[in-house]
Design a protein around this motif. Structure first.
Motif, PDB file in Angstrom:
ATOM      1  N   GLU A 394       2.328  46.065  -8.446  1.00 24.40           N
ATOM      2  CA  GLU A 394       2.974  47.308  -8.847  1.00 24.40           C
ATOM      3  C   GLU A 394       2.783  47.549 -10.350  1.00 24.40           C
ATOM      4  O   GLU A 394       2.471  46.646 -11.111  1.00 24.40           O
ATOM      5  CB  GLU A 394       4.473  47.263  -8.522  1.00 24.40           C
ATOM      6  N   GLY A 395       2.963  48.827 -10.737  1.00 31.48           N
ATOM      7  CA  GLY A 395       2.870  49.211 -12.136  1.00 31.48           C
ATOM      8  C   GLY A 395       1.432  49.380 -12.594  1.00 31.48           C
ATOM      9  O   GLY A 395       0.488  49.258 -11.814  1.00 31.48           O
ATOM     10  N   PRO A 396       1.261  49.669 -13.882  1.00 32.31           N
ATOM     11  CA  PRO A 396      -0.102  49.820 -14.406  1.00 32.31           C
ATOM     12  C   PRO A 396      -0.857  48.494 -14.364  1.00 32.31           C
ATOM     13  O   PRO A 396      -0.263  47.420 -14.439  1.00 32.31           O
ATOM     14  CB  PRO A 396       0.127  50.289 -15.848  1.00 32.31           C
ATOM     15  N   HIS A 397      -2.165  48.589 -14.250  1.00 27.43           N
ATOM     16  CA  HIS A 397      -3.019  47.394 -14.191  1.00 27.43           C
ATOM     17  C   HIS A 397      -3.361  46.969 -15.622  1.00 27.43           C
ATOM     18  O   HIS A 397      -4.459  47.228 -16.118  1.00 27.43           O
ATOM     19  CB  HIS A 397      -4.285  47.703 -13.397  1.00 27.43           C
ATOM     20  N   TRP A 398      -2.428  46.311 -16.286  1.00 20.75           N
ATOM     21  CA  TRP A 398      -2.585  46.007 -17.705  1.00 20.75           C
ATOM     22  C   TRP A 398      -2.929  44.554 -18.007  1.00 20.75           C
ATOM     23  O   TRP A 398      -3.330  44.238 -19.126  1.00 20.75           O
ATOM     24  CB  TRP A 398      -1.307  46.390 -18.467  1.00 20.75           C
ATOM     25  N   ALA A 399      -2.746  43.648 -17.082  1.00 23.15           N
ATOM     26  CA  ALA A 399      -3.042  42.240 -17.360  1.00 23.15           C
ATOM     27  C   ALA A 399      -4.550  42.035 -17.511  1.00 23.15           C
ATOM     28  O   ALA A 399      -5.333  42.576 -16.740  1.00 23.15           O
ATOM     29  CB  ALA A 399      -2.505  41.362 -16.236  1.00 23.15           C
ATOM     30  N   HIS A 400      -4.943  41.249 -18.498  1.00 22.80           N
ATOM     31  CA  HIS A 400      -6.359  40.977 -18.705  1.00 22.80           C
ATOM     32  C   HIS A 400      -6.836  39.940 -17.696  1.00 22.80           C
ATOM     33  O   HIS A 400      -6.165  38.930 -17.468  1.00 22.80           O
ATOM     34  CB  HIS A 400      -6.595  40.459 -20.121  1.00 22.80           C
ATOM     35  N   PRO A 401      -8.012  40.150 -17.086  1.00 24.17           N
ATOM     36  CA  PRO A 401      -8.549  39.163 -16.142  1.00 24.17           C
ATOM     37  C   PRO A 401      -8.874  37.837 -16.824  1.00 24.17           C
ATOM     38  O   PRO A 401      -9.002  37.758 -18.052  1.00 24.17           O
ATOM     39  CB  PRO A 401      -9.815  39.831 -15.612  1.00 24.17           C
TER      40      PRO A 401
END
Length: 422
Positions: A394-401
């Motif tokens: 959920e939420g924006p896809h902000w985590a860095h791979p």
């Protein structure tokens, strides 16, 4: 009984790259924010150069990581990640096996209590201990064996931090015997704490600046080391031994009526420092003097204006996404030496996002659509080889791979996925 260790030539090559990378990072731990040298480049080899139509093989997924924007860290046979508990009152530190089974989850500090409270700190793991910095500004050291707290320092209160709209968003820099924290404000700009006890070792002078959201880096140049950090107003270099600020630069653009927002760790190469922070701050290349006591502006580029997805450098080209507004952006490439814009591309309906690199390829994660793309780095065009979409979380896809041992880890809110890319 210890397991026997067998090395293939591929593993030996990867190990050699890792050793070289950590040496270049002035002996910073490789287990933390954006890879061994904090530049988003992961020392992998033998990775797939194309994915199946449906995407790479999903090895496992977990939906209980807790809401957050931080990235996982893999050390030996464990994965560590931070998030929030179910009612959002505490940040949590969790450990998983490498097949996705949760080993434990512990609460360690209060999150930021205003806009976007989700956990942001990617742990730094050193010698059986994990170091995190909460949204409320608390620096915490935990045992990785069971998650028990070794020490904690309320950095927000102790150093009277001065934050912008999103509190503290910093991944700890750990090296030698030090843990680095950047409270900003009127008491100090940056502090070093003893990594075994949390005791203050030094603190810098204060500018009275609002804090940024930048995780600092340790660099080495001409036989000297320096910490490079940022507030909302200054980017600066600090002597890691005594905390003396050795240079500062503040001549970047700020829109009228809008505070300067700095979220990205700079890039460093051959005595040059590149940074870009979105909101029409644009991109800047600084040249360090040989004694690391001053900087000069080498070039400024008004195409690359990275919001908070980071950037990477490969073969003299900087790759990253560009901030048009909070919901839109493009993907661009800029020449490291000249600052020339090489391309500016609209991918997935102007969705910007985060970027890392490994084994000569770019991995781009679109924050709007959740698309993950394998991109060939060229000077001519944004060349997508393969892509798929993240549908869990959920939420924006902000985590860095993150890529470790041939596995691509993607975090989306409370969901964590592991994909085989080797």
């Amino acid at each position: 009984m210890k397991r026997p260790i067998f090395f293939t030539m591929s593993k030996i090559f990867t190990l050699a790259l890792l050793v070289a990378a950590t040496s270049a990072a002035a002996q910073v731990t490789p287990y933390g924010w954006r890879g061994p040298t904090r530049n988003g480049v992961y020392p992998e080899s033998g990775l797939l150069k194309q994915w199946p139509t449906e995407g790479p093989e999903l090895l496992w997924e977990s939906l209980d990581a807790g809401k957050g924007y931080s990235s996982p860290v893999v050390v030996d046979d464990r994965l560590y990640i931070t998030g929030m508990n179910e009612d959002g009152t505490q940040e949590i530190f969790s450990a998983y096996t490498l097949d996705g089974k949760k080993v434990y989850s512990v609460e360690y500090s209060k999150p930021w209590d205003k806009t976007y409270p989700e956990t942001r700190t990617t742990p730094a793991v050193v010698d059986g201990k994990a170091y995190v910095i909460s949204g409320s500004g608390e620096i915490v050291c935990l045992n990785t064996s069971d998650g028990s707290v070794v020490w904690r320092v309320d950095g927000g209160t102790t150093y009277t931090r001065k934050t912008g709209k999103w509190g503290t968003s910093e991944c700890p820099l750990v090296f030698d015997n030090k843990v680095i924290f950047t409270p900003s404000g009127d008491s100090t700009t940056m502090v070093a704490l003893d990594k075994e006890t949390g005791k203050e070792l030094w603190k810098t002078k204060a500018w009275g600046d609002i804090g940024a959201y930048v995780s600092p880096m340790l660099v080495e140049y001409k036989g000297r080391r320096q910490i490079i950090g940022s507030t909302a107003v200054h980017i600066f270099g600090v002597n890691p031994d005594d905390g003396a600020i050795e240079w500062e630069f503040s001549a970047w653009d700020v829109d009228d009526g809008w505070e300067s927002i700095a979220p990205n760790t700079p890039l460093f190469k051959d005595g040059q420092v590149f940074f870009s922070h979105g909101y029409n701050i644009f991109g800047y290349m600084l040249q360090l003097s040989e004694d690391m006591k001053s900087v000069t502006l080498k070039w400024k580029n008004e195409t690359i204006d990275t919001h908070h997805g980071g950037y990477v450098e490969i073969d003299g080209v900087i790759y990253g996404s560009n901030h048009i507004n909070n919901g839109q952006g493009t993907w661009c490439a800029v020449d490291w030496n000249t600052g020339e814009t090489l391309y500016d591309h609209n991918w997935e309906n102007k969705g910007k996002g985060s970027i890392i690199a490994a084994d000569g390829m770019l991995y781009c994660y679109n924050e709007r659509s959740g698309a993950v793309a394998l991109v060939k780095p060229t000077r001519e065009a944004f060349e997508v080889v393969s892509q798929f979409k993240i549908t869990k979380g959920e939420g924006p896809h902000w985590a860095h791979p993150v890529i470790v041992n041939g596995v691509l880890y993607i975090r989306h809110g409370s969901a964590l996925m592991a994909y085989k890319v080797k």
